[in-house]
Design a protein around this motif. Structure first.
Motif, short mmCIF file in Angstrom:
data_model
loop_
_atom_site.label_atom_id
_atom_site.label_comp_id
_atom_site.label_asym_id
_atom_site.label_seq_id
_atom_site.Cartn_x
_atom_site.Cartn_y
_atom_site.Cartn_z
N GLU A 36 23.10 111.11 -0.26
CA GLU A 36 23.71 111.52 -1.54
C GLU A 36 24.84 110.61 -1.98
O GLU A 36 25.45 110.84 -3.03
CB GLU A 36 24.20 112.96 -1.43
CG GLU A 36 23.05 113.95 -1.28
CD GLU A 36 23.51 115.39 -1.12
OE1 GLU A 36 24.74 115.62 -0.95
OE2 GLU A 36 22.64 116.27 -1.15
N GLY A 37 25.15 109.58 -1.18
CA GLY A 37 26.21 108.65 -1.56
C GLY A 37 27.60 109.18 -1.30
O GLY A 37 28.57 108.69 -1.89
N GLY A 38 27.72 110.17 -0.44
CA GLY A 38 29.02 110.76 -0.14
C GLY A 38 29.84 109.91 0.82
O GLY A 38 29.38 108.89 1.33
N ARG A 39 31.05 110.35 1.05
CA ARG A 39 31.97 109.68 1.99
C ARG A 39 32.53 110.73 2.94
O ARG A 39 32.79 111.85 2.53
CB ARG A 39 33.15 109.03 1.25
CG ARG A 39 32.81 107.89 0.38
CD ARG A 39 32.65 106.54 1.06
NE ARG A 39 33.65 106.30 2.08
CZ ARG A 39 33.38 105.71 3.24
NH1 ARG A 39 32.19 105.31 3.53
NH2 ARG A 39 34.33 105.52 4.13
N ARG A 40 32.74 110.32 4.17
CA ARG A 40 33.37 111.20 5.16
C ARG A 40 34.62 110.53 5.68
O ARG A 40 34.70 109.30 5.74
CB ARG A 40 32.39 111.51 6.29
CG ARG A 40 31.22 112.37 5.79
CD ARG A 40 30.24 112.67 6.89
NE ARG A 40 30.89 113.15 8.09
CZ ARG A 40 30.70 114.34 8.64
NH1 ARG A 40 29.88 115.19 8.07
NH2 ARG A 40 31.31 114.68 9.76
N ASP A 41 35.59 111.32 6.06
CA ASP A 41 36.87 110.78 6.54
C ASP A 41 36.73 109.99 7.83
O ASP A 41 37.58 109.15 8.13
CB ASP A 41 37.87 111.92 6.76
CG ASP A 41 38.32 112.55 5.45
OD1 ASP A 41 38.14 111.91 4.39
OD2 ASP A 41 38.84 113.68 5.49
N ASP A 42 35.70 110.28 8.63
CA ASP A 42 35.55 109.59 9.91
C ASP A 42 34.63 108.37 9.83
O ASP A 42 34.15 107.88 10.85
CB ASP A 42 35.10 110.55 11.01
CG ASP A 42 33.71 111.12 10.78
OD1 ASP A 42 33.21 111.09 9.63
OD2 ASP A 42 33.11 111.60 11.76
N TRP A 43 34.40 107.85 8.64
CA TRP A 43 33.62 106.62 8.45
C TRP A 43 34.58 105.49 8.09
O TRP A 43 35.50 105.69 7.28
CB TRP A 43 32.63 106.76 7.32
CG TRP A 43 31.51 107.72 7.57
CD1 TRP A 43 31.19 108.35 8.74
CD2 TRP A 43 30.55 108.15 6.62
NE1 TRP A 43 30.10 109.15 8.56
CE2 TRP A 43 29.68 109.05 7.27
CE3 TRP A 43 30.35 107.88 5.27
CZ2 TRP A 43 28.61 109.66 6.62
CZ3 TRP A 43 29.29 108.49 4.62
CH2 TRP A 43 28.43 109.37 5.29
N CYS A 44 34.35 104.30 8.65
CA CYS A 44 35.16 103.16 8.23
C CYS A 44 34.87 102.86 6.76
O CYS A 44 33.88 103.35 6.20
CB CYS A 44 34.92 101.94 9.13
SG CYS A 44 33.37 101.08 8.90
N ALA A 78 38.65 103.30 19.67
CA ALA A 78 40.07 103.14 19.36
C ALA A 78 40.48 103.88 18.10
O ALA A 78 41.58 104.45 18.03
CB ALA A 78 40.42 101.66 19.24
N SER A 79 39.60 103.90 17.09
CA SER A 79 39.95 104.53 15.82
C SER A 79 39.26 105.87 15.60
O SER A 79 39.69 106.65 14.75
CB SER A 79 39.58 103.59 14.66
OG SER A 79 38.16 103.47 14.57
N GLY A 80 38.16 106.11 16.30
CA GLY A 80 37.37 107.32 16.06
C GLY A 80 36.48 107.23 14.84
O GLY A 80 35.87 108.21 14.44
N LEU A 81 36.39 106.04 14.23
CA LEU A 81 35.61 105.86 13.01
C LEU A 81 34.18 105.41 13.29
O LEU A 81 33.95 104.60 14.20
CB LEU A 81 36.28 104.83 12.10
CG LEU A 81 37.66 105.19 11.58
CD1 LEU A 81 38.26 104.02 10.80
CD2 LEU A 81 37.61 106.45 10.72
N VAL A 82 33.25 105.91 12.48
CA VAL A 82 31.87 105.41 12.53
C VAL A 82 31.87 104.02 11.93
O VAL A 82 32.34 103.82 10.80
CB VAL A 82 30.92 106.34 11.76
CG1 VAL A 82 29.52 105.74 11.66
CG2 VAL A 82 30.87 107.72 12.41
N VAL A 83 31.35 103.05 12.69
CA VAL A 83 31.38 101.65 12.25
C VAL A 83 29.98 101.03 12.19
O VAL A 83 29.84 99.84 11.92
CB VAL A 83 32.29 100.79 13.16
CG1 VAL A 83 33.73 101.30 13.11
CG2 VAL A 83 31.78 100.75 14.60
#
Length: 172
Positions: A36-44, A78-83
């Motif tokens: 759907e083209g959304g964004r999540r806080d845990d994504w780089c 290190a960041s917890g982000l999906v990369v």
């Protein structure tokens, strides 16, 4: 590499940990957000990339791809982000399973892709029916070729169906 608790029966495959990464199963919500083209806080900031947008609808439609040998998100410890993301196109055919992978542009050049590929290949070889993991790559993509070579893959000619260079890694 250590397994982290998960429930393969319900599709939540155990996460795989490497020195710098956690490879965990997609959730249905993440796949839908990508579609759907959304964004999540845990994504780089530059995840998802085009490849992730292509694979997300398939991940959502193929529950077997979320099991212990399926598709995973690459999380920077290190960041917890999906990369990034990578996965095995399950089930194997004639003992071979295809691998696909991608790391967000902002995290490339750090060795994350070969680190993730090595971990997922080791997981693939836990399945007794897998004798070979292969990947295809555009000849004009030397960075992807280097990822495969660093992970132990060797050239195996051209994939006639796709017209792409094929790299293989047999079971040790």
């Amino acid at each position: 590499m250590d397994d982290v608790s998960g429930d393969p029966v319900t599709g939540g495959a155990a996460a795989l940990e490497t020195e710098r990464l956690v490879l965990r199963a997609w959730t249905q919500g993440e796949a839908v957000a990508v579609v759907e083209g959304g964004r999540r806080d845990d994504w780089c900031e530059d995840f998802p990339a085009d490849g992730d947008r292509s694979i997300a609808p398939l991940v959502a439609a193929k529950p077997e791809w979320l099991g212990p040998f399926g598709h995973r998100l690459v999380v920077e410890r290190a960041s917890g982000l999906v990369v990034g993301a990578l996965g095995l196109f399950w089930p194997p055919k004639a003992g071979a399973v295809e691998l696909g992978y991608g790391i967000a542009p902002s995290r490339r050049g750090r060795g994350y892709a070969p680190e993730a590929v090595r971990a997922l290949v080791a997981q693939a070889f836990k399945a007794p029916e897998v004798r070979l993991v292969f990947a295809t790559v555009e000849p004009a993509n030397p960075a992807s070729v280097r990822v495969l070579q660093k992970a132990g893959f060797t050239p195996a000619g051209v994939d006639q169906d796709q017209g792409l260079d094929r790299y293989e890694l047999p079971r040790p």
